[in-house]
Design an enzyme around this catalytic site. Structure first.
Site, PDB file in Angstrom:
ATOM      1  N   LYS A 116       1.876  -2.863   6.085  1.00 43.06           N
ATOM      2  CA  LYS A 116       2.174  -2.738   4.662  1.00 43.06           C
ATOM      3  C   LYS A 116       3.630  -2.331   4.436  1.00 43.06           C
ATOM      4  CE  LYS A 116      -1.808  -3.921   2.943  1.00 43.06           C
ATOM      5  NZ  LYS A 116      -1.981  -5.057   2.005  1.00 43.06           N
TER       6      LYS A 116
ATOM      7  N   TYR B 207      -2.289  -0.769  10.281  1.00 44.12           N
ATOM      8  CA  TYR B 207      -2.400  -1.297   8.917  1.00 44.12           C
ATOM      9  C   TYR B 207      -1.234  -0.804   8.067  1.00 44.12           C
ATOM     10  CZ  TYR B 207      -4.251  -1.722   4.138  1.00 44.12           C
ATOM     11  OH  TYR B 207      -4.412  -1.991   2.801  1.00 44.12           O
TER      12      TYR B 207
ATOM     13  N   SER C 271       0.837  -1.193   0.000  1.00 45.45           N
ATOM     14  CA  SER C 271       0.000   0.000   0.000  1.00 45.45           C
ATOM     15  C   SER C 271       0.874   1.246   0.000  1.00 45.45           C
ATOM     16  CB  SER C 271      -0.895   0.020   1.256  1.00 45.45           C
ATOM     17  OG  SER C 271      -1.560   1.251   1.400  1.00 45.45           O
TER      18      SER C 271
END
Length: 254
Positions: free
Chosen positions: A161, A157, A144
């Site tokens: 990533k 999160y 990401s």
């Protein structure tokens, strides 16, 4: 086009969003594709939609990637139905918490890293022997843009990533000895159900994100699929250990 004729691909979390767009693109280019998701009805729906479009070399499997038995069954079914595995696209990810990073819980961190990082590694490890039997293969991991520039509202999160960017680099030395390439993509804000809190509607959150994007729009899921197709293909035969940012011009640097 048929450039992936006789090739076999597993795409995780591919009943919707980026994963579905990738599965559709690979199927349109001749690959046999194993679609997977955590819910049976979602898998069935995705497979039916793809077959309705004429992509008949598509199958589906319920797979929660954090479950070792699920991963094993998906791999076994892929080999049974299609004869081997050439490509892996690891797309599955979770984000159970939305807000300032210091508000995140230990349970959320455990779940995020179990699914987003640990499961990705073990799926790669479990698929590699089947790629070796085919003489090599290609892997794409979906990271990401948040892995480069962490989101203030998706901190844990984003860190997971970032870990995937490192995982790609760590895998290269061993996988190259097996004729397996491994790369990643780093999407920015894509208009999917998974990220709708960041883009849906006209509000402060979506406006703030939009203002950081030089192309001045959010991306559609299909705009990730072409990059994945390239990285899996022989057109990228001398590309490994790289991450392609699909972020509309947002600067990405660790």
């Amino acid at each position: 086009m048929g450039k992936f004729k006789e090739k076999v691909a597993i795409v995780t979390a591919s009943s919707d969003g980026i994963g579905f767009a990738i599965a559709e693109r690979l199927a349109s280019e001749g690959a046999c594709v194993m679609v997977s998701s955590r819910k049976h009805q979602n898998v069935d729906g995705a497979v039916r939609e793809l077959k309705d479009k004429g992509y008949y070399h598509v199958s589906g499997m319920v797979c929660h990637v954090a479950n070792k038995e699920h991963r094993s069954r998906m791999i076994e079914k892929t080999v049974e139905e299609f004869g081997g595995i050439d490509f892996l696209v690891s797309n599955a990810a979770v984000n159970p918490i939305f807000g300032p990073i210091l508000d995140s819980t230990e349970e959320a961190w455990d779940k995020i890293f179990d699914v987003n990082v640990k499961s990705t590694f073990f799926l790669v490890k479990e698929v590699v022997p089947y790629m070796v039997k085919r003489g090599g293969g290609s892997i794409v991991i979906v990271s990401s843009q948040g892995g480069y520039t962490p989101s203030q509202l998706m901190g844990a999160y984003s860190v997971s990533k970032t870990a995937l960017l490192g995982l790609v680099k760590a895998l290269v030395p061993q996988l190259t000895q097996m004729n397996i390439r491994v790369n990643a993509i780093a999407p920015g804000v894509i208009k999917t159900r998974f990220s709708e809190k960041l883009w849906k509607g006209n509000n402060e959150i979506s406006d703030n994100y939009l203002n950081t994007i030089p192309l001045r729009r959010f991306a559609e899921a299909y705009e990730c699929a072409g990059a994945v197709s390239f990285l899996l293909s022989d057109d990228a035969s001398y590309v490994t250990g790289e991450t392609v940012a699909i972020s509309g011009g947002v600067s990405n640097r660790l």
